[in-house]
Design an enzyme around this catalytic site. Structure first.
Site, PDB file in Angstrom:
ATOM      1  N   PRO A  66       0.854  -1.191   0.000  1.00 31.19           N
ATOM      2  CA  PRO A  66       0.000   0.000   0.000  1.00 31.19           C
ATOM      3  C   PRO A  66       0.886   1.235   0.000  1.00 31.19           C
ATOM      4  CG  PRO A  66       0.068  -0.988   2.190  1.00 31.19           C
ATOM      5  CD  PRO A  66       0.818  -1.906   1.281  1.00 31.19           C
ATOM      6  N   MET A  67       0.629   2.171  -0.926  1.00 30.32           N
ATOM      7  CA  MET A  67       1.461   3.364  -1.039  1.00 30.32           C
ATOM      8  C   MET A  67       0.574   4.583  -1.233  1.00 30.32           C
ATOM      9  SD  MET A  67       4.615   1.864  -3.376  1.00 30.32           S
ATOM     10  CE  MET A  67       3.613   0.696  -4.305  1.00 30.32           C
ATOM     11  N   LEU A  68       0.673   5.527  -0.305  1.00 26.74           N
ATOM     12  CA  LEU A  68      -0.140   6.738  -0.359  1.00 26.74           C
ATOM     13  C   LEU A  68       0.081   7.482  -1.669  1.00 26.74           C
ATOM     14  CD1 LEU A  68       0.139   8.194   3.260  1.00 26.74           C
ATOM     15  CD2 LEU A  68      -1.973   7.526   2.086  1.00 26.74           C
ATOM     16  N   GLN A 126      -6.334  -1.233   3.370  1.00 31.06           N
ATOM     17  CA  GLN A 126      -5.506  -0.822   4.504  1.00 31.06           C
ATOM     18  C   GLN A 126      -6.177   0.325   5.245  1.00 31.06           C
ATOM     19  OE1 GLN A 126      -1.705   1.464   4.528  1.00 31.06           O
ATOM     20  NE2 GLN A 126      -0.828  -0.414   5.395  1.00 31.06           N
ATOM     21  N   CYS A 171       3.226   3.746   9.090  1.00 30.25           N
ATOM     22  CA  CYS A 171       3.403   5.027   8.404  1.00 30.25           C
ATOM     23  C   CYS A 171       3.953   6.075   9.367  1.00 30.25           C
ATOM     24  CB  CYS A 171       2.081   5.497   7.815  1.00 30.25           C
ATOM     25  SG  CYS A 171       2.221   7.038   6.892  1.00 30.25           S
ATOM     26  N   HIS A 187       7.918  -4.017   7.629  1.00 30.76           N
ATOM     27  CA  HIS A 187       8.895  -3.173   6.928  1.00 30.76           C
ATOM     28  C   HIS A 187      10.165  -3.204   7.763  1.00 30.76           C
ATOM     29  CE1 HIS A 187       9.696   0.814   4.617  1.00 30.76           C
ATOM     30  NE2 HIS A 187      10.826   0.230   4.943  1.00 30.76           N
ATOM     31  N   GLY A 247      10.378  -3.698   2.348  1.00 34.62           N
ATOM     32  CA  GLY A 247      11.378  -2.659   2.554  1.00 34.62           C
ATOM     33  C   GLY A 247      12.614  -2.848   1.700  1.00 34.62           C
ATOM     34  N   GLY A 248      12.798  -1.992   0.705  1.00 38.63           N
ATOM     35  CA  GLY A 248      14.026  -1.986  -0.070  1.00 38.63           C
ATOM     36  C   GLY A 248      14.237  -3.165  -0.994  1.00 38.63           C
ATOM     37  N   ARG A 287       8.157   0.443  -3.882  1.00 36.01           N
ATOM     38  CA  ARG A 287       8.546   1.348  -4.954  1.00 36.01           C
ATOM     39  C   ARG A 287       9.054   0.635  -6.202  1.00 36.01           C
ATOM     40  NH1 ARG A 287      12.485   4.978  -1.665  1.00 36.01           N
ATOM     41  NH2 ARG A 287      12.389   3.145  -0.304  1.00 36.01           N
TER      42      ARG A 287
END
Length: 336
Positions: free
Chosen positions: A17-19, A70, A100, A171, A212-213, A234
């Site tokens: 989930p990404m804002l 979410q 977050c 994360h 994460g990453g 990302r």
């Protein structure tokens, strides 16, 4: 409604989930690259769901399944009510955001600051579990600020699992609520994948997903030697072509589309329907800018969308013309 059961295999691969990124248009685009990957909404607060335009916020295309909602919040009753609304809308999972680090989230007493209140998070999970029959999961950090990640993550994990959480998505960084911006919190705190591996080893019966990453499916496969699932953020958004390999590489199944050009051919009817319903073209195509990274014509593709896709009344031909500017070489081959 048929009772659903959750296995760790269900969480093998997901897109984070990404804002401002994983809205319904983004998720539909991603779904055309992987049938099996689990998709997540942007974080939605309980206040928005309880008092806002629910249909605008929660409606999604049925082809997005499996798709999770979410939630951001810290009041057990509000979270339970919001979870039930999400279930009624057809979501496959409810996820609680405990990771977050933004100031707005901290002021609202939800997100990463809840790492300091495992008992409250457990009460929230328990209330949501009582309200719905779909899985309830928690996404967290390994700790915040000066917390010891060994003690902090262990305390939160054991509390929410005892409350009934179906999976933990971790994360693998701390969140520094004092001193770092949300953007800096995505990069500066060092990654500690081993901490997540130790959590899984200590709780073998719990589905643990690492986030994460993680930048490639090759990296994902290495993590899957230690945990139950991998969540890409990302890398999936900025280089969406990576998703073309998910079903084959991780599930042993064929992908819904073989190339990015096939994906765009498949997305055209969706774009046409959305435009007819009043959606602006740029609201959809803004998620496409990384689709042809490293392929001849990628820059021309991005430029065409940037110049013409934002215009009032822009139609599907703008997207078709942009795709026509791209060569045939696959981005996966470029990256190999």
């Amino acid at each position: 409604m048929t009772e659903k059961t959750t296995k760790s295999y269900d969480f093998l691969f997901s897109v984070a989930p990404m804002l401002d990124w994983t809205d319904r248009h983004c998720r539909m685009f991603h779904r055309l690259m992987t049938r099996r990957g689990r998709l997540y909404t942007e974080m939605l607060t309980t206040g928005a769901i309880l008092h806002g335009d629910r249909r605008r916020l929660l409606a999604f295309d049925g082809r997005e399944h499996p798709v999770a909602l979410q939630l951001g919040g810290s009041d057990p009753r509000d979270l339970a009510a919001s979870a039930k609304i999400g279930e009624d809308f057809g979501y496959d999972e409810i996820n609680l955001n405990v990771g977050c680090p933004s100031d707005r989230v901290k002021e609202g007493r939800f997100g990463a600051c809840l790492m300091a209140e495992p008992a409250l998070v457990a009460a929230c999970v328990e209330a949501m579990k009582a309200a719905v029959r779909i899985p309830v999961t928690v996404k967290c950090r390994i700790g915040i600020d000066d917390q010891d990640p060994e003690a902090a993550l262990d305390a939160l994990a054991r509390a929410v699992v005892a409350a009934g959480a179906d999976a933990l998505i971790v994360h693998a960084r701390k969140a520094w609520l004092s001193g770092l911006s949300p953007k800096e919190n995505r990069d500066i705190p060092p990654l500690d994948y081993d901490r997540v591996y130790r959590l899984k080893a200590a709780m073998p019966g719990v589905a643990v997903i690492i986030n994460g990453g993680i930048g490639s499916l090759a990296e994902a496969k290495q993590h899957l030697l230690h945990v139950d699932g991998v969540m890409l953020g990302r890398a999936a958004y900025q280089e969406p072509w990576r998703l073309l390999g998910v079903d084959y590489e991780l599930f042993g199944e064929t992908s819904p589309c073989a190339t990015m050009k096939d994906v765009f051919e498949a997305v055209m009817p969706y774009v046409e329907r959305e435009l007819a319903a009043g959606t602006r073209l740029h609201a959809i195509t803004r998620h496409f800018v990384g689709a042809f990274h490293g392929v001849p014509g990628a820059r021309a593709f991005r430029r065409h969308l940037a110049e013409h896709g934002v215009k009032a009344g822009a139609g599907v031909d703008v997207l078709r013309d942009a795709v026509a500017l791209v060569g045939e070489r696959s981005p996966a081959a470029v990256a190999a």
